[in-house]
Design an enzyme around this catalytic site. Sequence first.
Site, mmCIF file in Angstrom:
data_model
loop_
_atom_site.group_PDB
_atom_site.id
_atom_site.type_symbol
_atom_site.label_atom_id
_atom_site.label_comp_id
_atom_site.label_asym_id
_atom_site.label_seq_id
_atom_site.Cartn_x
_atom_site.Cartn_y
_atom_site.Cartn_z
ATOM 1 N N ASN A 13 -14.641 -23.012 -102.682
ATOM 2 C CA ASN A 13 -13.360 -23.722 -102.630
ATOM 3 C C ASN A 13 -12.717 -23.515 -104.003
ATOM 4 O O ASN A 13 -13.102 -24.169 -104.965
ATOM 5 C CB ASN A 13 -13.614 -25.213 -102.344
ATOM 6 C CG ASN A 13 -12.353 -26.047 -102.474
ATOM 7 O OD1 ASN A 13 -11.241 -25.503 -102.494
ATOM 8 N ND2 ASN A 13 -12.505 -27.356 -102.563
ATOM 9 N N LYS A 15 -9.809 -24.166 -105.050
ATOM 10 C CA LYS A 15 -8.842 -25.204 -105.469
ATOM 11 C C LYS A 15 -7.583 -24.547 -106.053
ATOM 12 O O LYS A 15 -7.184 -23.491 -105.578
ATOM 13 C CB LYS A 15 -9.509 -26.178 -106.446
ATOM 14 C CG LYS A 15 -10.837 -26.714 -105.898
ATOM 15 C CD LYS A 15 -11.378 -27.885 -106.632
ATOM 16 C CE LYS A 15 -12.682 -28.322 -105.989
ATOM 17 N NZ LYS A 15 -13.234 -29.535 -106.539
ATOM 18 N N HIS A 99 -10.388 -32.727 -97.731
ATOM 19 C CA HIS A 99 -11.075 -32.728 -99.021
ATOM 20 C C HIS A 99 -10.729 -34.012 -99.776
ATOM 21 O O HIS A 99 -9.599 -34.501 -99.684
ATOM 22 C CB HIS A 99 -10.666 -31.490 -99.833
ATOM 23 C CG HIS A 99 -11.515 -31.318 -101.045
ATOM 24 N ND1 HIS A 99 -11.294 -32.031 -102.199
ATOM 25 C CD2 HIS A 99 -12.612 -30.558 -101.267
ATOM 26 C CE1 HIS A 99 -12.228 -31.697 -103.083
ATOM 27 N NE2 HIS A 99 -13.040 -30.806 -102.544
ATOM 28 N N GLU A 101 -9.984 -34.564 -102.704
ATOM 29 C CA GLU A 101 -8.803 -34.462 -103.589
ATOM 30 C C GLU A 101 -7.512 -34.606 -102.786
ATOM 31 O O GLU A 101 -6.525 -35.161 -103.277
ATOM 32 C CB GLU A 101 -8.848 -33.128 -104.355
ATOM 33 C CG GLU A 101 -9.906 -33.170 -105.458
ATOM 34 C CD GLU A 101 -10.542 -31.830 -105.780
ATOM 35 O OE1 GLU A 101 -9.980 -30.785 -105.394
ATOM 36 O OE2 GLU A 101 -11.609 -31.833 -106.405
ATOM 37 N N GLU A 171 -19.498 -34.307 -99.110
ATOM 38 C CA GLU A 171 -19.162 -34.228 -100.526
ATOM 39 C C GLU A 171 -19.023 -35.632 -101.118
ATOM 40 O O GLU A 171 -17.938 -36.230 -101.020
ATOM 41 C CB GLU A 171 -17.849 -33.465 -100.715
ATOM 42 C CG GLU A 171 -17.899 -32.043 -100.219
ATOM 43 C CD GLU A 171 -16.966 -31.127 -100.997
ATOM 44 O OE1 GLU A 171 -17.411 -30.061 -101.411
ATOM 45 O OE2 GLU A 171 -15.800 -31.497 -101.203
ATOM 46 N N GLY A 177 -16.891 -32.045 -109.194
ATOM 47 C CA GLY A 177 -16.303 -31.643 -110.472
ATOM 48 C C GLY A 177 -16.763 -32.483 -111.654
ATOM 49 O O GLY A 177 -16.200 -32.406 -112.736
ATOM 50 N N SER A 217 -20.652 -30.312 -107.317
ATOM 51 C CA SER A 217 -21.406 -29.770 -108.458
ATOM 52 C C SER A 217 -22.639 -28.971 -108.043
ATOM 53 O O SER A 217 -23.638 -28.957 -108.756
ATOM 54 C CB SER A 217 -21.788 -30.882 -109.438
ATOM 55 O OG SER A 217 -20.619 -31.527 -109.937
#
Length: 257
Positions: A13, A15, A99, A101, A171, A177, A217
Amino acid sequence: MKKNVRKAIIAGNWKMNKTRPEAKALLEELKPMVSDVKDVEIVACVPFTNLETALAATAGTNIKIGAENCHFEKSGAFTGEISADMLAEMGVEYVVLGHSERRQYFAETDETVNKRTKAALAAGLKPIVCVGELLWERECNITEEVIARQIKLDFFNVSAEELKKCVIAYEPVWAIGTGKTATADQAEEVCAFIRATLAKLYGADVAETITIQYGGSMNAKNAAELLSKTNVDGGLIGGASLKAADFTTIITAAVNG
Ligand code: PGA
């Protein structure tokens, strides 16, 4: 992971990273490093602006291309949005949906994730649907409630046949991250819970066939242990997918896992 019953999938991914020349360079570097890989599906989910470049660079290879989101309407007055049909027409195969985010910064909800999942399936795309708990939800001991709710809502009215085309990415939001990875046991516990939830909704036979990834991560060092777990069938990789060598190490861990 159980490669005899379900597909192992390692997806990057990217991003909001990489210009077109940078995207091409990364994929050109990756291609020869993974050209022998057979049992693991390799996917690069890239920004919309890189899709055409990525599709051209990977044509005829074992690297599949995905987008990072799509809108739920077929077309219309949605300035700045991209429809599932637009992606499918290009030859894009996968799309990341829900996701954290997107949920956190762009106000996406389980309802819109569900609509996007339905739209992506209708267009023939394979959705990678992300679920995961916040740190304080884990601390309050409601991880399973949060995950069950997301699974039920995100896949509302999705048939068993459609579900088989989906990938689920677990996730934990606190691990994305942050360099804080869930332990392999924590990842296995929640991935197994996701499968048990799917079994209740769709039956055990269907649940056994669904690929469930871990993301947050995952890197070249910790991938092998995470991927050795029975219910961790792959990974959704952010930061480490931007380095061809690290991404290849994770793919190799999946081959051996
Ligand atoms: P990370 O991102 O690997 O950089 O933690 C994972 C993701 O957000 O999919």
